[in-house]
Design an enzyme around this catalytic site. Structure first.
Site, PDB file in Angstrom:
ATOM      1  N   PRO A   1       0.826  -1.210   0.000  1.00  0.00           N
ATOM      2  CG  PRO A   1      -0.485  -1.415   1.891  1.00  0.00           C
ATOM      3  CD  PRO A   1       0.718  -1.967   1.242  1.00  0.00           C
TER       4      PRO A   1
ATOM      5  CD  GLU B   1     -19.591   9.304  18.818  1.00  0.00           C
ATOM      6  OE1 GLU B   1     -18.927   8.243  18.873  1.00  0.00           O
ATOM      7  OE2 GLU B   1     -19.976   9.801  17.737  1.00  0.00           O
TER       8      GLU B   1
ATOM      9  CG  HIS C   1     -20.887   4.045  18.094  1.00  0.00           C
ATOM     10  ND1 HIS C   1     -21.367   3.168  17.154  1.00  0.00           N
ATOM     11  CD2 HIS C   1     -20.980   5.273  17.548  1.00  0.00           C
ATOM     12  CE1 HIS C   1     -21.744   3.854  16.088  1.00  0.00           C
ATOM     13  NE2 HIS C   1     -21.534   5.142  16.293  1.00  0.00           N
TER      14      HIS C   1
END
Ligand code: ADP
Length: 610
Positions: free
Chosen positions: A207, A430, A433
């Site tokens: 990459p 948040e 999550h």
């Protein structure tokens, strides 16, 4: 290192010069030509000449009086005055009233100025421009034939400051593979005696930003040989045949300087698979260049001391002819660094700055999961910049943590004003999550949660930390990840009974994972182990292309929806069951704006708030 290169000027520059000359020619020369050869005199002189009867022809106009002397050799002109008796006096002086021919410019001059001069200017300019064009195209000075197609490979003249393997952190396998090349360049006799030959070409695959260029330079630095560097795209030129001639020239130069390293960056620019059907739209220039490269690689003898290194992040697009034995037959993977690699890279770059004693690079490396070498170098630099902004010369751990967030999520948006309600929604989102992640087994622990908006557009985020490098994920772990992505939206639903646009990125990520489970990981009973999608660019975002019938596609879409829906429901159930924790944590985050993983766990376990 010294670098030799000719600067290029854009073509428009030369067109502007031509335009300017034409303009100047019109402004200066044309009026000169049209001006006649007439002497200007005052009216008194004119009267004196009448009195002396020295007048030949006279022509009276509104704005001037044109006349000649008696002999008719010189033409004069004067300004007309109020003078009623002028005609009479002229008549008496014996002047003839006739047309005064203005003396023309000499025919030779006129011919030279109007015809020969412009032609000369244009021929001269044409020559100059074509020479410049050749120089641009060929990258070198000289006549048309000699300058054409000179390679613009930069020649790095080796200096003591050369990069060494020790500057490249991690990437041990790649370094090991390349160390052999260095040994060969130092001691070719050892290899020829054993009848072994070095590969002519080595392909560095990985990459972007993983240190491929650095490794190639390090090989030259270690072996103390000249380093030629050119990018694949530099071969592709305006004129057909120019790229091929550049390749020839590059190899000629390299052979003269052997032993040396030739580094071709982004070789996919010329090394792409040649089109099978030659028809319209084929790129002849690129193919010719590739053919020339293949010919040159076949052409030079083994063990000449010229080693060609090439870098690419799209190995699957390379022409098979390029990778067959005898050409780029060795492939060295240069992967994204693992945890130990990241730590080593951070430490190498941290040597350039002053860091506080207590900085724990292991933690920083854990936080920067998935970052490339170039990104890690950037993180160190951002941290140093942050320290300078704070008026310090020593970089501390907080600088590094913040700079990871800057590199991942962008700068803090200081002046973004969220309404109170929005801030509440973001806090719940948040915490949603984080809570879903924490309630499920096998989810990475939370490092930090923040609701400070970022310049990238994120209104808040939850940073999870991978405990180690994990190469295999179980079905349950992927499902848990999907549930975590849906946790934000689920929290909004549970707390407000309303949904917002804040979950768009989560939706994208969850769908991607669910899709991959079905089409690539064989984690669906109905499709079993059948490949339904193939990955195109594994190093560049990993685009996929479908390899199934439209009916199957429909089926896949349906299953993706089912999968995400099930995880979304699971997340909502988890949050509903822990509503009190959700409220408590969201309130805490809303007040503090940023909370650490420890604070989060403390509240979750029901302990006292720190
Ligand atoms: P690539 O050619 O793979 O795109 P580069 O070699 O140009 O990447 O790397 C870009 C920058 O990233 C380097 O100049 C260096 O600062 C940093 N870097 C990348 N990998 C490493 C590594 N393994 N060790 C130290 N620095 C690295």
């Amino acid at each position: 290192m010294k670098e030799v290169k000719t600067p290029k000027r854009p073509l428009i520059y030369y067109y502007c010069i031509v335009l300017l000359i034409i303009l100047l020619f019109n402004l200066l020369v044309t009026p000169l030509l049209s001006r006649n050869q007439v002497t200007e005199v005052d009216y008194g002189t004119f009267m004196d000449m009448i009195e002396a009867q020295d007048i030949g022809a006279v022509q009276v106009e509104d704005t001037r009086i044109l006349f000649t002397d008696k002999a008719g050799t010189t033409a004069y002109q004067t300004v007309p005055m109020e003078d009623p008796t002028l005609t009479e006096r002229l008549h008496d002086a014996g002047a003839t009233f006739a047309r005064v021919m203005e003396e023309p410019v000499s025919p030779l001059w006129s011919f030279l100025l109007t015809f020969v001069l412009p032609i000369l200017i244009f021929v001269g300019l044409g020559q100059y421009m074509s020479r410049k064009l050749m120089e641009q195209a060929g990258g070198g000075k000289g006549s048309m034939t000699f300058g054409m197609g000179k390679s613009s490979a930069k020649v790095y003249v080796q200096s003591t400051k050369g990069i060494k393997f020790s500057d490249v952190a991690g990437e041990d396998e790649a370094k090991e593979s390349l160390a052999e090349v260095v040994d060969y360049l130092h001691n070719p006799g050892k290899y020829t005696q054993a009848g072994a030959s070095m590969p002519k070409g080595i392909l560095l695959v990985g990459p972007p930003g993983t240190g491929k260029t650095m490794l190639a330079k390090a090989v030259a630095g270690e072996a103390n040989v000249p380093f030629f560097s050119i990018s694949g795209s530099e071969f592709v030129e305006m004129f057909v045949g120019m790229g091929a001639s550049k390749v020839r020239d590059l190899f000629k130069q390299a052979k003269e300087k052997a032993p040396c390293i030739v580094f071709i960056d982004e070789i996919d620019a010329i090394g792409q698979k040649r089109s099978s059907g030659s028809g319209y739209g084929g790129n002849d220039e690129r193919e010719q260049t590739l053919n020339q490269l293949l010919t040159e690689m076949d052409g030079f003898e083994e063990n000449t001391g010229v080693i060609i290194l090439a870098a690419t992040n799209r190995p699957e697009s390379l022409d098979p002819a390029l990778t067959r034995p005898g050409r780029f037959d060795r492939r060295v993977p240069v992967e994204l660094p693992d945890l130990a690699g990241r730590e080593a890279i951070l430490k190498v770059h941290a040597k350039k700055i002053k860091t506080a004693e207590d900085v724990d690079f292991h933690t920083i490396a854990r936080m920067a999961a998935g970052a490339s070498g170039a990104e890690l170098a950037n993180i160190i630099n951002e941290a140093a910049l942050r320290a300078v902004r704070g008026g310090r010369t020593i970089v501390n751990e907080a600088d590094l943590e913040e700079s990871i967030e800057v590199v991942i999520a962008g700068y803090q948006k200081k002046n973004a004003v969220l309404s109170d309600q929005e801030k509440k929604v973001v806090a719940y989102h948040e915490i949603g999550h984080a809570l879903v992640a924490a309630m499920q087994t096998n989810s990475a622990p939370v490092q930090k949660i923040t609701i400070i908006p970022r310049t990238s557009g994120a209104l808040g985020y939850t940073m999870q930390v991978d405990t180690g490098d994990q190469y295999l994920l179980t079905r349950e772990e992927i499902e848990n990840k999907i549930a975590t992505y849906t946790g934000g939206r689920a929290a909004e639903e549970v707390a407000f009974g309303q949904i917002t646009t804040g979950a768009s990125n989560d939706i994208e990520q969850a769908t991607k994972l669910a899709r991959a489970m079905i089409t690539r990981y064989g984690m669906n009973e109905d499709f079993d182990m059948v490949a339904l999608e193939t990955v195109q660019n594994q190093y560049l975002g990993g685009d996929t292309s479908l390899a199934c019938s439209p009916d199957t596609q429909k089926e896949i879409d349906r299953k993706v929806v089912e999968l995400v829906k099930a995880q979304h429901q699971k997340a909502r159930k988890l949050l509903e069951d822990n509503r009190d924790k959700l409220d408590e944590l969201a309130k805490f985050l809303y007040e503090k704006e940023t909370i650490t993983g420890e604070e989060f766990m403390e509240i979750l376990r029901g302990g006292e708030r720190p």
